[in-house]
Write a protein that holds these residues in place. Structure first.
Motif, PDB file in Angstrom:
ATOM      1  N   SER A 271     -35.564   1.346   2.304  1.00 23.99           N
ATOM      2  CA  SER A 271     -36.859   0.687   2.168  1.00 23.99           C
ATOM      3  C   SER A 271     -37.935   1.434   2.952  1.00 23.99           C
ATOM      4  O   SER A 271     -39.049   1.645   2.451  1.00 23.99           O
ATOM      5  CB  SER A 271     -36.752  -0.758   2.651  1.00 23.99           C
ATOM      6  OG  SER A 271     -37.994  -1.392   2.593  1.00 23.99           O
ATOM      7  N   LEU A 272     -37.622   1.840   4.160  1.00 32.03           N
ATOM      8  CA  LEU A 272     -38.567   2.607   4.971  1.00 32.03           C
ATOM      9  C   LEU A 272     -38.886   3.936   4.306  1.00 32.03           C
ATOM     10  O   LEU A 272     -40.042   4.356   4.249  1.00 32.03           O
ATOM     11  CB  LEU A 272     -38.005   2.824   6.379  1.00 32.03           C
ATOM     12  CG  LEU A 272     -38.862   3.659   7.322  1.00 32.03           C
ATOM     13  CD1 LEU A 272     -40.261   3.076   7.475  1.00 32.03           C
ATOM     14  CD2 LEU A 272     -38.167   3.800   8.664  1.00 32.03           C
TER      15      LEU A 272
ATOM     16  N   ASP B 167     -25.597  10.408   6.261  1.00 34.01           N
ATOM     17  CA  ASP B 167     -24.570  10.197   7.274  1.00 34.01           C
ATOM     18  C   ASP B 167     -23.893   8.845   7.079  1.00 34.01           C
ATOM     19  O   ASP B 167     -22.675   8.732   7.225  1.00 34.01           O
ATOM     20  CB  ASP B 167     -25.165  10.269   8.686  1.00 34.01           C
ATOM     21  CG  ASP B 167     -25.442  11.687   9.137  1.00 34.01           C
ATOM     22  OD1 ASP B 167     -24.964  12.636   8.461  1.00 34.01           O
ATOM     23  OD2 ASP B 167     -26.157  11.851  10.136  1.00 34.01           O
ATOM     24  N   GLU B 168     -24.685   7.833   6.766  1.00 32.05           N
ATOM     25  CA  GLU B 168     -24.110   6.505   6.524  1.00 32.05           C
ATOM     26  C   GLU B 168     -23.172   6.525   5.315  1.00 32.05           C
ATOM     27  O   GLU B 168     -22.134   5.886   5.327  1.00 32.05           O
ATOM     28  CB  GLU B 168     -25.207   5.464   6.311  1.00 32.05           C
ATOM     29  CG  GLU B 168     -25.785   4.924   7.579  1.00 32.05           C
ATOM     30  CD  GLU B 168     -26.569   3.648   7.328  1.00 32.05           C
ATOM     31  OE1 GLU B 168     -26.897   3.322   6.177  1.00 32.05           O
ATOM     32  OE2 GLU B 168     -26.842   2.971   8.332  1.00 32.05           O
ATOM     33  N   LYS B 169     -23.566   7.248   4.274  1.00 30.37           N
ATOM     34  CA  LYS B 169     -22.731   7.337   3.075  1.00 30.37           C
ATOM     35  C   LYS B 169     -21.406   8.015   3.391  1.00 30.37           C
ATOM     36  O   LYS B 169     -20.378   7.635   2.850  1.00 30.37           O
ATOM     37  CB  LYS B 169     -23.450   8.116   1.984  1.00 30.37           C
ATOM     38  CG  LYS B 169     -24.548   7.348   1.300  1.00 30.37           C
ATOM     39  CD  LYS B 169     -25.154   8.218   0.210  1.00 30.37           C
ATOM     40  CE  LYS B 169     -26.327   7.541  -0.463  1.00 30.37           C
ATOM     41  NZ  LYS B 169     -26.943   8.428  -1.478  1.00 30.37           N
ATOM     42  N   ALA B 170     -21.456   9.028   4.251  1.00 31.33           N
ATOM     43  CA  ALA B 170     -20.257   9.779   4.598  1.00 31.33           C
ATOM     44  C   ALA B 170     -19.279   8.974   5.461  1.00 31.33           C
ATOM     45  O   ALA B 170     -18.085   9.225   5.452  1.00 31.33           O
ATOM     46  CB  ALA B 170     -20.621  11.070   5.306  1.00 31.33           C
TER      47      ALA B 170
ATOM     48  N   MET C  32     -27.869  -1.857   7.113  1.00 32.72           N
ATOM     49  CA  MET C  32     -28.810  -0.895   7.649  1.00 32.72           C
ATOM     50  C   MET C  32     -29.265   0.084   6.557  1.00 32.72           C
ATOM     51  O   MET C  32     -30.408   0.516   6.550  1.00 32.72           O
ATOM     52  CB  MET C  32     -28.179  -0.143   8.815  1.00 32.72           C
ATOM     53  CG  MET C  32     -29.110   0.868   9.431  1.00 32.72           C
ATOM     54  SD  MET C  32     -30.653   0.204  10.011  1.00 32.72           S
ATOM     55  CE  MET C  32     -30.465   0.367  11.739  1.00 32.72           C
ATOM     56  N   HIS C  33     -28.359   0.389   5.636  1.00 32.15           N
ATOM     57  CA  HIS C  33     -28.667   1.323   4.560  1.00 32.15           C
ATOM     58  C   HIS C  33     -29.900   0.869   3.772  1.00 32.15           C
ATOM     59  O   HIS C  33     -30.779   1.680   3.473  1.00 32.15           O
ATOM     60  CB  HIS C  33     -27.458   1.475   3.633  1.00 32.15           C
ATOM     61  CG  HIS C  33     -27.686   2.386   2.488  1.00 32.15           C
ATOM     62  ND1 HIS C  33     -27.655   3.755   2.619  1.00 32.15           N
ATOM     63  CD2 HIS C  33     -27.974   2.133   1.193  1.00 32.15           C
ATOM     64  CE1 HIS C  33     -27.920   4.300   1.446  1.00 32.15           C
ATOM     65  NE2 HIS C  33     -28.109   3.346   0.558  1.00 32.15           N
TER      66      HIS C  33
END
Length: 58
Positions: free
Chosen positions: A7-8, A54-57, A1-2
């Protein structure tokens, strides 16, 4: 998802820059519609960046 979020983000940044360049080249004050699009993209980019962080965390 990252990768999809990144990309978006890149696509939105590019589109936003193109709108800003077009506004600058026009030599007049941008229309309300164009300014709204630029502002909406900025809000969306900020939301994407928050989601990416948030994903990184996690």
């Amino acid at each position: 998802m990252h990768e999809k979020l990144q990309s978006l983000r890149v696509r939105l940044l590019s589109a936003q820059r193109e709108l800003i360049k077009a506004a600058a080249e026009a030599g007049t004050i941008p229309s309300d519609n164009m300014m709204r699009k630029i502002a909406d993209m900025e809000v969306t980019i900020g939301a994407l960046e928050a989601m990416i962080e948030d994903e990184k965390a996690n």
